[in-house]
Motif scaffolding. Structure first.
Motif, PDB file in Angstrom:
ATOM      1  N   LEU A 338       0.828  -1.202   0.000  1.00 29.19           N
ATOM      2  CA  LEU A 338       0.000   0.000   0.000  1.00 29.19           C
ATOM      3  C   LEU A 338       0.865   1.256   0.000  1.00 29.19           C
ATOM      4  O   LEU A 338       0.549   2.250  -0.667  1.00 29.19           O
ATOM      5  CB  LEU A 338      -0.921  -0.017   1.221  1.00 29.19           C
ATOM      6  CG  LEU A 338      -1.994  -1.116   1.226  1.00 29.19           C
ATOM      7  CD1 LEU A 338      -2.746  -1.125   2.556  1.00 29.19           C
ATOM      8  CD2 LEU A 338      -2.967  -0.903   0.084  1.00 29.19           C
ATOM      9  N   GLU A 339       1.996   1.218   0.752  1.00 28.02           N
ATOM     10  CA  GLU A 339       2.869   2.374   0.811  1.00 28.02           C
ATOM     11  C   GLU A 339       3.524   2.650  -0.548  1.00 28.02           C
ATOM     12  O   GLU A 339       3.614   3.804  -0.994  1.00 28.02           O
ATOM     13  CB  GLU A 339       3.957   2.158   1.875  1.00 28.02           C
ATOM     14  CG  GLU A 339       3.431   2.095   3.299  1.00 28.02           C
ATOM     15  CD  GLU A 339       2.734   0.773   3.630  1.00 28.02           C
ATOM     16  OE1 GLU A 339       2.872  -0.173   2.793  1.00 28.02           O
ATOM     17  OE2 GLU A 339       2.047   0.686   4.661  1.00 28.02           O
ATOM     18  N   GLU A 340       3.997   1.604  -1.220  1.00 25.90           N
ATOM     19  CA  GLU A 340       4.647   1.796  -2.524  1.00 25.90           C
ATOM     20  C   GLU A 340       3.643   2.317  -3.560  1.00 25.90           C
ATOM     21  O   GLU A 340       3.966   3.204  -4.359  1.00 25.90           O
ATOM     22  CB  GLU A 340       5.227   0.460  -3.007  1.00 25.90           C
ATOM     23  CG  GLU A 340       6.407  -0.021  -2.174  1.00 25.90           C
ATOM     24  CD  GLU A 340       6.884  -1.381  -2.601  1.00 25.90           C
ATOM     25  OE1 GLU A 340       8.021  -1.761  -2.275  1.00 25.90           O
ATOM     26  OE2 GLU A 340       6.085  -2.103  -3.271  1.00 25.90           O
ATOM     27  N   LYS A 345       1.594   6.956  -6.641  1.00 31.62           N
ATOM     28  CA  LYS A 345       0.446   7.797  -6.975  1.00 31.62           C
ATOM     29  C   LYS A 345       0.742   9.268  -6.677  1.00 31.62           C
ATOM     30  O   LYS A 345       0.409  10.158  -7.469  1.00 31.62           O
ATOM     31  CB  LYS A 345      -0.767   7.317  -6.191  1.00 31.62           C
ATOM     32  CG  LYS A 345      -2.058   8.036  -6.543  1.00 31.62           C
ATOM     33  CD  LYS A 345      -3.228   7.433  -5.768  1.00 31.62           C
ATOM     34  CE  LYS A 345      -4.525   8.163  -6.121  1.00 31.62           C
ATOM     35  NZ  LYS A 345      -5.670   7.608  -5.357  1.00 31.62           N
ATOM     36  N   ASP A 346       1.412   9.533  -5.529  1.00 32.78           N
ATOM     37  CA  ASP A 346       1.766  10.913  -5.180  1.00 32.78           C
ATOM     38  C   ASP A 346       2.777  11.483  -6.165  1.00 32.78           C
ATOM     39  O   ASP A 346       2.692  12.660  -6.562  1.00 32.78           O
ATOM     40  CB  ASP A 346       2.326  10.950  -3.761  1.00 32.78           C
ATOM     41  CG  ASP A 346       1.271  10.563  -2.720  1.00 32.78           C
ATOM     42  OD1 ASP A 346       0.057  10.649  -3.061  1.00 32.78           O
ATOM     43  OD2 ASP A 346       1.648  10.174  -1.608  1.00 32.78           O
ATOM     44  N   ALA A 347       3.746  10.669  -6.557  1.00 32.79           N
ATOM     45  CA  ALA A 347       4.752  11.157  -7.506  1.00 32.79           C
ATOM     46  C   ALA A 347       4.127  11.485  -8.850  1.00 32.79           C
ATOM     47  O   ALA A 347       4.525  12.436  -9.537  1.00 32.79           O
ATOM     48  CB  ALA A 347       5.840  10.084  -7.676  1.00 32.79           C
ATOM     49  N   ALA A 348       3.144  10.698  -9.237  1.00 34.47           N
ATOM     50  CA  ALA A 348       2.500  10.967 -10.531  1.00 34.47           C
ATOM     51  C   ALA A 348       1.659  12.226 -10.498  1.00 34.47           C
ATOM     52  O   ALA A 348       1.536  12.938 -11.507  1.00 34.47           O
ATOM     53  CB  ALA A 348       1.629   9.763 -10.925  1.00 34.47           C
ATOM     54  N   GLN A 349       1.071  12.531  -9.306  1.00 33.22           N
ATOM     55  CA  GLN A 349       0.216  13.712  -9.190  1.00 33.22           C
ATOM     56  C   GLN A 349       0.989  14.967  -8.846  1.00 33.22           C
ATOM     57  O   GLN A 349       0.452  16.079  -8.965  1.00 33.22           O
ATOM     58  CB  GLN A 349      -0.859  13.469  -8.124  1.00 33.22           C
ATOM     59  CG  GLN A 349      -1.845  12.377  -8.495  1.00 33.22           C
ATOM     60  CD  GLN A 349      -2.861  12.121  -7.400  1.00 33.22           C
ATOM     61  OE1 GLN A 349      -2.714  12.640  -6.284  1.00 33.22           O
ATOM     62  NE2 GLN A 349      -3.866  11.314  -7.710  1.00 33.22           N
ATOM     63  N   ALA A 350       2.240  14.848  -8.398  1.00 29.92           N
ATOM     64  CA  ALA A 350       3.042  16.010  -8.020  1.00 29.92           C
ATOM     65  C   ALA A 350       3.391  16.827  -9.248  1.00 29.92           C
ATOM     66  O   ALA A 350       3.617  16.281 -10.333  1.00 29.92           O
ATOM     67  CB  ALA A 350       4.324  15.544  -7.314  1.00 29.92           C
ATOM     68  N   PRO A 351       3.426  18.203  -9.113  1.00 29.32           N
ATOM     69  CA  PRO A 351       3.794  19.044 -10.267  1.00 29.32           C
ATOM     70  C   PRO A 351       5.240  18.819 -10.671  1.00 29.32           C
ATOM     71  O   PRO A 351       6.085  18.494  -9.845  1.00 29.32           O
ATOM     72  CB  PRO A 351       3.554  20.460  -9.744  1.00 29.32           C
ATOM     73  CG  PRO A 351       3.654  20.344  -8.260  1.00 29.32           C
ATOM     74  CD  PRO A 351       3.141  18.984  -7.912  1.00 29.32           C
ATOM     75  N   ALA A 352       5.509  18.981 -11.943  1.00 25.48           N
ATOM     76  CA  ALA A 352       6.860  18.758 -12.440  1.00 25.48           C
ATOM     77  C   ALA A 352       7.818  19.793 -11.879  1.00 25.48           C
ATOM     78  O   ALA A 352       7.485  20.977 -11.750  1.00 25.48           O
ATOM     79  CB  ALA A 352       6.862  18.823 -13.975  1.00 25.48           C
ATOM     80  N   ALA A 353       9.034  19.371 -11.502  1.00 23.39           N
ATOM     81  CA  ALA A 353      10.042  20.274 -10.932  1.00 23.39           C
ATOM     82  C   ALA A 353      10.554  21.228 -12.000  1.00 23.39           C
ATOM     83  O   ALA A 353      10.698  20.838 -13.173  1.00 23.39           O
ATOM     84  CB  ALA A 353      11.199  19.436 -10.374  1.00 23.39           C
TER      85      ALA A 353
END
Length: 365
Positions: A338-340, A345-353
């Motif tokens: 669940l953590e992975e 999912k969070d990395a995919a939704q985070a705005p691009a740096a």
């Protein structure tokens, strides 16, 4: 039933021509109208069948093979029985059309005492077929002399080669027309094919009226042609005048032509009209058969079915994303915890740096 029906049908056709010309004098009908109608039916039916076959889609490679397909370099392929190029297909078709190669390799199955199964070749069928088809071709080419003026050199050469028995029989049969070998071979070939269907029980069992009728019809054509040539002694000049009139669309019906010729011509017209709608169309079908004219390169080329449409799939990863929590609660193994899964999912939704100066320099380079 099919045997008697076909035999009676051919006898009825002979009777129709005999009564129509000999009794009623309908020479224009049997000498002009019916031949034109038969030729039109032949070509219209031929075009219809060929176009119908050509429009049939063949999405997959389905050639019949009888040898090793081309694969690894150290494995010897069979280029003719398993063609992997267009040239090999052409070579295979040449052997098939001119020598009936697949029929030569045909095998038949017999049940012997024991019981035991025995496979054996059918070379006689191949021989009968070769006699019939090649003699038929020579007869057709030889008859073209009635429709051409002057007669071409190749037609005269074919006439002399086909009638070479003239030199042997001239001293014994004075006044006998030149013996044309092709006509006798054609009658022999069709008679042997007919006799095979009568004598062999398994072949006779599967024979239908569509199998008997062409054989009886061609036998009738051969017999009436032989009678017209060697017994009745037709006036060839009048026959050629009739044929040239038909070919030039200026038909005339000369007097003095025997009723046997009209019977012969009527049976030929029936064969012409019947040809496109019968099993005899294998003459054109052999060139359009995908089991013969396709290259077998399925191991080298990926053939995609043009009829395939996009299919919505739902693979295991998507399934696990949908039911991961329930699977963990039930104690079922999962590929991602669940953590992975939450981290991805969070990395995919985070705005691009934002791009750094170093990244822009690398892109420009």
């Amino acid at each position: 039933m099919g045997f008697l029906f076909s035999l009676v049908a051919v006898l009825v056709l002979v009777g129709i021509a005999l009564v129509g010309v000999g009794g009623l004098g309908l020479k224009v009908l049997f000498g002009v109208i019916i031949p034109y109608a038969a030729v039109l039916t032949f070509f219209a039916g031929l075009v219809y069948r060929v176009v119908d076959w050509a429009r049939s889609p063949v999405p997959f490679r389905i050639p019949t093979t009888c040898g090793q397909e081309k694969s690894l370099p150290w494995i010897k392929p069979n280029k003719i029985d398993n063609p992997c190029s267009t040239g090999a297909v052409v070579l295979r078709m040449v052997f098939e059309v001119l020598t009936f190669r697949s029929l030569f390799r045909n095998m038949k199955l017999d049940y012997r005492e024991g019981p035991k199964i025995r496979y054996s070749s059918e070379k006689f069928l191949w021989l009968f077929a070769m006699m019939f088809h090649w003699a038929f071709l020579v007869v057709i080419l030889r008859h073209l002399r009635f429709f051409t003026e002057p007669i071409a050199m190749w037609q005269q050469t074919l006439e002399h080669l086909d009638g070479f028995l003239e030199f042997n029989l001239a001293s014994y049969a004075i006044g006998l027309p030149t013996i044309q070998l092709s006509g006798l071979v054609l009658l022999g070939g069709v008679s042997l094919l007919l006799l095979r269907r009568i004598v062999v029980p398994s072949v006779r069992y599967i024979s239908l009226a569509a199998d008997w009728f062409p054989l009886f019809l061609i036998t009738g054509i051969c017999l009436t042609g032989i009678v017209s040539r060697y017994v009745v002694r037709l006036d060839v000049i009048n026959v050629k005048e009739l044929a040239m009139g038909l070919a030039t669309l200026h038909p005339v019906v000369p007097e003095g032509i025997s009723v046997w010729f009209y019977i012969h011509l009527f049976l030929v017209c029936v064969l012409f009209a019947y040809f496109p709608f019968s099993k005899l169309m294998h003459l054109g079908g052999v060139f359009l058969s995908p089991t013969r004219n396709l290259v077998n390169n399925s191991r080298a080329v990926r053939h995609v079915n043009p009829w395939s449409y996009p299919v919505k799939t739902h693979d295991y990863h998507e399934y696990e994303d949908d039911f991961r929590e329930e699977m963990v609660e039930a104690g079922l193994p999962v590929e991602k915890s669940l953590e992975e899964a939450q981290a991805e999912k969070d990395a995919a939704q985070a705005p691009a740096a934002p791009e750094t100066q170093e990244t822009e320099e690398k892109r420009e380079e």
